[in-house]
Scaffold this motif. Sequence first.
Motif, PDB file in Angstrom:
ATOM      1  N   UNK A 359      21.725  46.477  47.035  1.00 34.56           N
ATOM      2  CA  UNK A 359      21.855  47.097  48.350  1.00 34.56           C
ATOM      3  C   UNK A 359      23.280  47.031  48.866  1.00 34.56           C
ATOM      4  N   UNK A 360      23.980  45.967  48.563  1.00 32.01           N
ATOM      5  CA  UNK A 360      25.369  45.839  49.015  1.00 32.01           C
ATOM      6  C   UNK A 360      26.152  45.022  48.045  1.00 32.01           C
ATOM      7  N   UNK A 361      27.348  45.462  47.693  1.00 31.64           N
ATOM      8  CA  UNK A 361      28.190  44.730  46.774  1.00 31.64           C
ATOM      9  C   UNK A 361      29.039  43.716  47.515  1.00 31.64           C
ATOM     10  N   UNK A 362      29.514  42.700  46.776  1.00 26.18           N
ATOM     11  CA  UNK A 362      30.362  41.686  47.382  1.00 26.18           C
ATOM     12  C   UNK A 362      31.782  42.175  47.506  1.00 26.18           C
ATOM     13  N   UNK A 363      32.138  43.189  46.706  1.00 27.86           N
ATOM     14  CA  UNK A 363      33.509  43.670  46.749  1.00 27.86           C
ATOM     15  C   UNK A 363      34.465  42.782  45.984  1.00 27.86           C
ATOM     16  N   UNK A 364      33.933  41.818  45.187  1.00 26.91           N
ATOM     17  CA  UNK A 364      34.789  40.881  44.484  1.00 26.91           C
ATOM     18  C   UNK A 364      35.267  41.423  43.153  1.00 26.91           C
ATOM     19  N   UNK A 365      34.575  42.409  42.562  1.00 24.84           N
ATOM     20  CA  UNK A 365      34.854  42.838  41.192  1.00 24.84           C
ATOM     21  C   UNK A 365      36.286  43.249  40.950  1.00 24.84           C
ATOM     22  N   UNK A 366      36.699  44.370  41.531  1.00 24.33           N
ATOM     23  CA  UNK A 366      38.056  44.864  41.326  1.00 24.33           C
ATOM     24  C   UNK A 366      39.088  43.911  41.917  1.00 24.33           C
ATOM     25  N   UNK A 367      38.730  43.248  43.020  1.00 20.71           N
ATOM     26  CA  UNK A 367      39.667  42.290  43.604  1.00 20.71           C
ATOM     27  C   UNK A 367      39.960  41.170  42.617  1.00 20.71           C
ATOM     28  N   UNK A 368      38.906  40.639  41.984  1.00 22.37           N
ATOM     29  CA  UNK A 368      39.093  39.575  40.999  1.00 22.37           C
ATOM     30  C   UNK A 368      39.902  40.035  39.805  1.00 22.37           C
ATOM     31  N   UNK A 369      39.619  41.243  39.313  1.00 19.37           N
ATOM     32  CA  UNK A 369      40.398  41.774  38.192  1.00 19.37           C
ATOM     33  C   UNK A 369      41.876  41.857  38.544  1.00 19.37           C
ATOM     34  N   UNK A 370      42.165  42.435  39.689  1.00 19.95           N
ATOM     35  CA  UNK A 370      43.577  42.616  40.075  1.00 19.95           C
ATOM     36  C   UNK A 370      44.278  41.281  40.254  1.00 19.95           C
ATOM     37  N   UNK A 371      43.594  40.297  40.824  1.00 19.07           N
ATOM     38  CA  UNK A 371      44.226  38.995  41.010  1.00 19.07           C
ATOM     39  C   UNK A 371      44.514  38.326  39.677  1.00 19.07           C
ATOM     40  N   UNK A 372      43.582  38.393  38.727  1.00  9.99           N
ATOM     41  CA  UNK A 372      43.812  37.790  37.413  1.00  9.99           C
ATOM     42  C   UNK A 372      45.007  38.445  36.723  1.00  9.99           C
ATOM     43  N   UNK A 373      45.042  39.762  36.779  1.00 16.55           N
ATOM     44  CA  UNK A 373      46.137  40.473  36.118  1.00 16.55           C
ATOM     45  C   UNK A 373      47.455  40.193  36.823  1.00 16.55           C
ATOM     46  N   UNK A 374      47.422  40.162  38.162  1.00 22.21           N
ATOM     47  CA  UNK A 374      48.657  39.901  38.906  1.00 22.21           C
ATOM     48  C   UNK A 374      49.196  38.515  38.606  1.00 22.21           C
ATOM     49  N   UNK A 375      48.319  37.502  38.604  1.00 23.34           N
ATOM     50  CA  UNK A 375      48.755  36.146  38.308  1.00 23.34           C
ATOM     51  C   UNK A 375      49.269  36.013  36.886  1.00 23.34           C
ATOM     52  N   UNK A 376      48.771  36.853  35.995  1.00 27.58           N
ATOM     53  CA  UNK A 376      49.213  36.815  34.596  1.00 27.58           C
ATOM     54  C   UNK A 376      50.429  37.668  34.316  1.00 27.58           C
ATOM     55  N   UNK A 377      50.960  38.349  35.320  1.00 29.48           N
ATOM     56  CA  UNK A 377      52.120  39.194  35.098  1.00 29.48           C
ATOM     57  C   UNK A 377      51.807  40.455  34.318  1.00 29.48           C
ATOM     58  N   UNK A 378      50.552  40.910  34.338  1.00 23.98           N
ATOM     59  CA  UNK A 378      50.161  42.102  33.607  1.00 23.98           C
ATOM     60  C   UNK A 378      49.983  43.303  34.509  1.00 23.98           C
TER      61      UNK A 378
END
Length: 404
Positions: A359-378
Amino acid sequence: MTPEESPRALLAGASRRSVRLLPWGVAFVLCVALLPTTITVLSVDYGLNGGVAGALAVAQAAPLLLAVVRPLPAWYVIFAADVAGALALLTVDFDMRLLWPFPPMEIVGYVGLCLALGLRESRRTLLLVWLATAGASVGLGFVAPHGTTARDALLTILSGVALVLGGALRERYEAQRRLAEQETISEAERGRRTLLEERARIARELHDVVAHHMSVITVQADTSVYRLDGLTPDVREEFTSIAATARESLGEMRRLLGVLRSEEAHGELAPQPGLDRIGQVVEATVRAGVPVEFASCDAEVPEAVGLSAYRIVQEALANVVRHAPGAPTRVSVAEEGGRLAILVVNGPSPEPPAAPLEEGGTGHGLVGMRERVRLGGGTLEAGPLPDGGFRVAARLPLTEEDFT
């Protein structure tokens, strides 16, 4: 409003241009219509001198244009002109059937002015305006040339209705505006909270990776005296110091982990997943009814990189199951030019669900992906495809120095 701020026209904040122009149009029509009408009525019907009638007409009608921007100063002028007009009519002999102290055209202009006041001024100001209007009507009633009648209260009643109506409309608009602002703030806070939760989650997982390395260092330093022959006392003391420092760092990290983990989210003792576990996620997705084509990678990568790759694929496939069940999907993990390339592409769902699986998403999916990639310099690219599918492409550096 501060002195530096320029006054805004009534309804200037409306989204539609026609609504923003409405007050100017109404004020212009009233001014053009009332100016000649007032001159004619005061001079012909009431018998007032033409010059006096013209001056009163200008003072009573022209400020209506000012009322669009500054209704209160316009009220001062028009109110004084209306009272002056009533006193001027006492100098002439007019038919008792005519309205006094405020002729009909003055009532029309004054009611329009009161509506403008209601849209701009506070309740206290509106009350004072109405009391001044009622007080003027009562005071002039004592010098009425033909006695007082119920018609004398007409301006007081109509102006009160206009003030209440304008004030109600203004307060309704303000309530809607504050609600919209609060919703915007809530949405921003929700996004910020989501970002912080994902960062905490990533920090917890990276803690497990670092803790593993520190444990290995501790064990190697503690057992060096048994594994290596011929160590001098100075070297033995150095290894002992390294082991003690590593154990102290592990203790500090455990305390840090206690801060990062909530009371409900207890830490897992199992090792963090890496590239070797991506196949299990793919198999679970296939069992969920999503056909997945998987191209694996056997490269040796840092644990932090492998963990990030696993989480990105896991979240991407979870989104496919939620939003495009049954869609053909391709997962590719490969080493390209010193970086780990992760690609998850799905087509449109053959049979879109009648209702969303969640019914409603947490909105964490893409946010988590972007944070992992950002922290990894990718880098990360994620977005819909023209055919209705979705594509997630990430590139992560393979060196521990870059992945910080």
